[in-house]
Structure formats: C-alpha cells, structure tokens
Motif scaffolding. Structure first.
Motif, mmCIF file in Angstrom:
data_model
loop_
_atom_site.group_PDB
_atom_site.id
_atom_site.type_symbol
_atom_site.label_atom_id
_atom_site.label_comp_id
_atom_site.label_asym_id
_atom_site.label_seq_id
_atom_site.Cartn_x
_atom_site.Cartn_y
_atom_site.Cartn_z
ATOM 1 N N SER A 297 0.762 -1.270 -0.146
ATOM 2 C CA SER A 297 0.448 0.153 0.157
ATOM 3 C C SER A 297 0.755 1.150 -0.278
ATOM 4 C CB SER A 297 -0.810 -0.095 1.624
ATOM 5 O OG SER A 297 -1.805 -0.888 1.254
ATOM 6 N N GLY A 298 0.686 2.025 -1.657
ATOM 7 C CA GLY A 298 1.310 3.352 -1.111
ATOM 8 C C GLY A 298 3.012 3.611 -1.481
ATOM 9 N N THR B 75 -9.129 6.471 8.005
ATOM 10 C CA THR B 75 -10.114 7.759 8.176
ATOM 11 C C THR B 75 -8.994 8.571 7.602
ATOM 12 O OG1 THR B 75 -11.014 6.811 9.421
ATOM 13 C CG2 THR B 75 -11.267 9.997 9.079
ATOM 14 N N GLU B 76 -7.837 8.730 8.327
ATOM 15 C CA GLU B 76 -7.015 10.021 8.311
ATOM 16 C C GLU B 76 -6.402 9.580 6.377
ATOM 17 O OE1 GLU B 76 -5.690 8.780 12.626
ATOM 18 O OE2 GLU B 76 -3.719 7.808 11.081
ATOM 19 N N ALA B 77 -6.014 8.327 5.850
ATOM 20 C CA ALA B 77 -5.628 8.268 4.918
ATOM 21 C C ALA B 77 -6.493 9.161 3.673
ATOM 22 C CB ALA B 77 -5.864 7.136 4.016
ATOM 23 N N LEU B 78 -8.222 8.965 4.018
ATOM 24 C CA LEU B 78 -8.821 9.905 2.964
ATOM 25 C C LEU B 78 -8.305 11.677 3.061
ATOM 26 C CD1 LEU B 78 -12.530 9.060 3.218
ATOM 27 C CD2 LEU B 78 -11.305 8.739 1.367
ATOM 28 N N ALA B 79 -8.085 11.970 4.173
ATOM 29 C CA ALA B 79 -7.588 12.926 4.856
ATOM 30 C C ALA B 79 -6.454 14.046 4.806
ATOM 31 C CB ALA B 79 -8.646 13.047 6.442
ATOM 32 N N ALA C 255 -0.212 12.023 2.897
ATOM 33 C CA ALA C 255 1.203 12.111 2.626
ATOM 34 C C ALA C 255 1.000 12.648 4.366
ATOM 35 C CB ALA C 255 1.347 14.037 2.854
ATOM 36 N N ALA C 256 0.469 13.181 5.171
ATOM 37 C CA ALA C 256 0.583 12.656 6.991
ATOM 38 C C ALA C 256 0.338 10.565 7.315
ATOM 39 C CB ALA C 256 -0.162 13.432 7.739
ATOM 40 N N THR C 257 -0.524 10.461 6.476
ATOM 41 C CA THR C 257 -0.522 9.002 6.485
ATOM 42 C C THR C 257 0.103 7.882 6.110
ATOM 43 O OG1 THR C 257 -3.077 9.141 6.500
ATOM 44 C CG2 THR C 257 -2.501 7.088 6.858
ATOM 45 N N LYS C 258 0.693 8.349 4.930
ATOM 46 C CA LYS C 258 2.004 7.104 4.274
ATOM 47 C C LYS C 258 3.525 7.760 5.808
ATOM 48 C CE LYS C 258 4.055 7.349 -0.009
ATOM 49 N NZ LYS C 258 5.126 5.812 0.350
ATOM 50 N N ARG C 259 3.621 8.861 6.131
ATOM 51 C CA ARG C 259 4.233 8.688 7.508
ATOM 52 C C ARG C 259 3.645 7.907 8.445
ATOM 53 N NH1 ARG C 259 4.349 14.125 5.060
ATOM 54 N NH2 ARG C 259 3.176 14.807 7.270
ATOM 55 N N GLN C 260 3.222 8.234 8.870
ATOM 56 C CA GLN C 260 2.663 7.780 10.073
ATOM 57 C C GLN C 260 2.908 5.633 10.525
ATOM 58 O OE1 GLN C 260 -1.726 8.416 11.429
ATOM 59 N NE2 GLN C 260 -1.420 6.603 12.579
ATOM 60 N N LEU C 261 2.407 5.600 8.597
ATOM 61 C CA LEU C 261 2.653 4.237 8.285
ATOM 62 C C LEU C 261 4.772 3.735 7.943
ATOM 63 C CD1 LEU C 261 0.098 3.082 5.300
ATOM 64 C CD2 LEU C 261 0.397 2.220 8.043
ATOM 65 N N PHE D 81 13.842 6.132 3.626
ATOM 66 C CA PHE D 81 13.121 5.354 2.360
ATOM 67 C C PHE D 81 12.501 6.085 2.094
ATOM 68 C CE2 PHE D 81 9.960 2.903 0.621
ATOM 69 C CZ PHE D 81 10.735 2.386 -0.654
ATOM 70 N N TYR D 82 11.230 6.763 2.799
ATOM 71 C CA TYR D 82 10.403 7.868 3.079
ATOM 72 C C TYR D 82 10.204 8.623 2.088
ATOM 73 C CZ TYR D 82 7.444 3.255 3.326
ATOM 74 O OH TYR D 82 7.044 1.901 3.455
ATOM 75 N N GLY D 83 11.835 9.706 2.315
ATOM 76 C CA GLY D 83 12.216 11.199 1.858
ATOM 77 C C GLY D 83 12.372 10.440 0.862
ATOM 78 N N ARG D 84 12.340 9.900 0.023
ATOM 79 C CA ARG D 84 13.115 9.457 -1.038
ATOM 80 C C ARG D 84 12.130 8.701 -2.233
ATOM 81 N NH1 ARG D 84 17.088 6.741 0.566
ATOM 82 N NH2 ARG D 84 16.692 4.319 -0.188
ATOM 83 N N ALA D 85 10.845 8.731 -1.490
ATOM 84 C CA ALA D 85 9.847 8.062 -2.287
ATOM 85 C C ALA D 85 9.692 8.229 -3.376
ATOM 86 C CB ALA D 85 9.097 7.456 -1.577
ATOM 87 N N ALA D 86 8.814 7.570 -4.457
ATOM 88 C CA ALA D 86 8.179 7.860 -6.218
ATOM 89 C C ALA D 86 7.143 8.367 -4.828
ATOM 90 C CB ALA D 86 8.393 7.191 -6.633
ATOM 91 N N PRO D 87 6.264 10.099 -6.162
ATOM 92 C CA PRO D 87 4.931 10.016 -5.400
ATOM 93 C C PRO D 87 4.156 9.374 -5.719
ATOM 94 C CG PRO D 87 5.997 11.063 -7.121
ATOM 95 C CD PRO D 87 7.238 10.135 -7.255
ATOM 96 N N ILE D 88 2.860 9.357 -4.934
ATOM 97 C CA ILE D 88 1.372 8.807 -5.741
ATOM 98 C C ILE D 88 0.522 9.607 -6.011
ATOM 99 C CG2 ILE D 88 2.425 6.820 -4.416
ATOM 100 C CD1 ILE D 88 0.497 6.886 -2.367
ATOM 101 N N ALA D 89 -0.274 8.929 -6.893
ATOM 102 C CA ALA D 89 -1.114 9.915 -7.025
ATOM 103 C C ALA D 89 -2.505 10.043 -5.934
ATOM 104 C CB ALA D 89 -1.984 9.338 -8.237
ATOM 105 N N PRO D 90 -2.657 10.962 -5.912
ATOM 106 C CA PRO D 90 -4.289 11.281 -4.920
ATOM 107 C C PRO D 90 -4.385 9.933 -4.853
ATOM 108 C CG PRO D 90 -3.314 13.555 -6.490
ATOM 109 C CD PRO D 90 -3.275 12.182 -7.169
ATOM 110 N N GLY D 91 -4.877 9.770 -3.593
ATOM 111 C CA GLY D 91 -6.165 8.787 -3.222
ATOM 112 C C GLY D 91 -5.969 7.795 -3.306
ATOM 113 N N MET D 92 -4.526 7.488 -3.860
ATOM 114 C CA MET D 92 -4.076 6.405 -3.266
ATOM 115 C C MET D 92 -3.573 5.026 -2.401
ATOM 116 S SD MET D 92 -3.642 5.007 -6.601
ATOM 117 C CE MET D 92 -5.587 6.466 -7.336
ATOM 118 N N LEU D 93 -3.009 5.846 -1.263
ATOM 119 C CA LEU D 93 -3.053 5.589 -0.395
ATOM 120 C C LEU D 93 -4.648 4.978 0.209
ATOM 121 C CD1 LEU D 93 -1.338 3.883 1.874
ATOM 122 C CD2 LEU D 93 -1.475 6.873 2.664
#
Ligand code: COA
Length: 248
Positions: free
Chosen positions: A20-21, A123-127, A130-136, A152-164
């Motif tokens: 995920s993400g 819920t947080e992933a919807l809101a 980026a913050a939820t990805k960091r939390q995960l 790793f997560y500092g240089r991770a490739a971007p993901i499209a909105p809503g993907m996580l």
C-alpha cells in the motif's frame, strides 16, 4: 564466454509486487542480493512510474491482480516466482489461485489471508495521504531502523492522490482465509518478527493453511523486512529454492 542475454533468459524470473502506497523501489535492496534471478519489480497503477495512470478511484485486490495478470501476459511470462509485500502479497495470493499457470512459486512477505486495517488509518488516509504515509512508515520499521525508514520514505516516488486510501480499502476488504487450500504452488511465507502491521500470527496462519508452505521468521525486522534485512530475506529465499531443487 556465456551470452548474458541467454543467461538472463535461463535464470528463474521473480516478479515483485509492492504494498500500500509504496512503489517498485521498495524492492531495490533485496533485488541487489538476488543476482541469480531475472528480477522484475512492478509498479501498481498510480504508483511510482505509473503515477500519471491511476485508474479507477476504487480497486479491489482482484482488480489489482487482473492488472498484474495482464502485465505478465504482455511480457509472455508464466510460472514465475511471484513475490508480494503486504497488499502485494494479497494480490499474489489471489493470482496464484485464479491464474495458477502464471505462478510457479509464491513468496508472501508481511502478508496475511485477511488484512483488516485500523479504521483510524483509513479515515486519515482520506484526509491527508502524505501524513498517513509517514505514519505507516513509522509503524512499518523497527526502532533500530528508524533512520532508514525516514531516508527511504524521504526519497520515495510520489503516488497519485487517493491511492493510499484505495490500497488500504482493498486490504481491508481482502479475505482469503477459507481459500488457502486452493494454493497449489510451493510457497515461502516470510515475515519480520517485530511486524506490527501484519503480525507474525497472520504469517503463521498462512504457513499452516497453504498446503506446500515454508515459514521464515526474520529477527530484528518489522513490516518492511525486505528493506530492514534484505540479505536475511535473500538467504531465506535461496535456502527455500535450494530445498526445492534437492527434492527434484
Ligand atoms: N490471519 C490470522 N488471523 C487473523 C488474521 C489473519 N490474516 N486477521 C485477523 N485474524 C484474527 C484476529 O487476530 C482475531 O483473532 P482473536 O479473536 O484471537 O483476537 C480474529 O481473527 C478476528 O479478527 P478481525 O475481526 O479480522 O480483526 P480484529 O477486529 O481482531 O482487528 C484490526 C482489526 C484492524 C484492529 C487489526 O487487524 C489490526 O490491528 N491490524 C493491524 C494494523 C493495520 O491496520 N494494518 C494494515 C494492514 S495493510
């Protein structure tokens, strides 16, 4: 002198599916430890190189599996060693049952036959993706590898909105608890002993219910075991493949 192209075509093919993400780069460290295979790490729609091709707003594990199936067919691949992490392991399991001719062997990393997600994370992933990805990421690594997690997560490739959210919702609805006896492939179930997102209990269940499964518990690693302990994961895969060759 051996022709490298021939060598590449005769080496077993491993196809990797991220969670995920994440994106294909999550496999880089492990792939560097697996020169004996031809390694292909896929990006799921909306992730990594496919950030501009997200596809529909909702996708189930079966939908993702259909996409991977099409990619394998496009490349003329069959009987591959399919390696999945977390959501990717659910996709790999689904494909192993639905298209057994495509999957010769299965490696399930940080997986489970059911992958319910904490409601707060959804819920947080919807809101705030980026913050939820960091939390995960914080939850996915052990304390000893906190710096690696941030790097790793500092240089991770971007993901499209809503993907996580889409990925986590697919995990939350996934359930193959009663289908594991349909997995016919030799399977390696591999998990970090300190995995907090998909606890070792989930891996034990997989190993106990998949008919031809081996279980490897990697110490001092969490959910991102392939990043925290790539050599240990590669060694476990090599040992498992070696056992299969010895039996032939
Ligand atoms: N394999 C084996 N057992 C499983 C399982 C799996 N894949 N998934 C759930 N179970 C077990 C649970 O441990 C529980 O057992 P218990 O009754 O002995 O405690 C039972 O089946 C019922 O589980 P379920 O109703 O599906 O989930 P839950 O209510 O126990 O917990 C969460 C739901 C979200 C709190 C829990 O799944 C969790 O903490 N998940 C990890 C965090 C997360 O969000 N991870 C993201 C994964 S991508």
């Amino acid at each position: 002198m051996s022709n490298p192209d021939n060598a590449a075509t005769t080496r077993p093919v491993c196809v990797f599916i991220h969670g995920s993400g994440d994106d294909a780069s999550i496999w880089g460290a492990l792939i560097a430890c697996l020169p004996q295979y031809t390694n292909i790490a896929l990006d799921l729609p909306g992730h990594g190189t496919l950030v501009d091709s997200p596809g529909p707003a909702e996708m189930s594990v079966s939908d993702y599996a259909a996409g991977v199936r099409a990619k394998l067919a496009q490349r003329g691949l069959h009987a591959v060693c399919l390696v999945g992490h977390s959501l990717g392991s659910a996709i790999a399991l689904r494909l192993a049952v639905d298209a057994p001719e495509l999957v010769g062997r299965l490696v399930l990393v940080g997986g489970g036959a059911r992958l319910r997600v904490l409601p707060a994370l959804l819920t947080e992933a919807l809101a705030d993706q980026a913050a939820t990805k960091r939390q995960l990421a914080e939850m996915a690594f052990t304390d000893a590898h906190r710096d690696e997690a941030h790097a790793f997560y500092g240089r991770a490739a971007p993901i499209a909105p809503g993907m996580l959210y889409r990925d986590l919702a697919a995990c939350d609805q996934f359930d193959m608890m009663s289908e594991l006896d349909r997995v016919t492939q030799p399977t390696l179930v591999l998990t970090g002993a300190e995995d907090r997102l998909t606890p070792p209990k989930y891996a034990s269940f997989l190993a106990a219910h998949i008919p031809h499964a081996k279980f490897a518990l990697i110490p001092d690693a969490g959910h991102c075991v392939q990043l925290e302990a790539p050599q240990a994961v590669a060694d476990a895969m090599r040992h498992w493949q070696g056992q299969a060759r010895d039996r032939q």
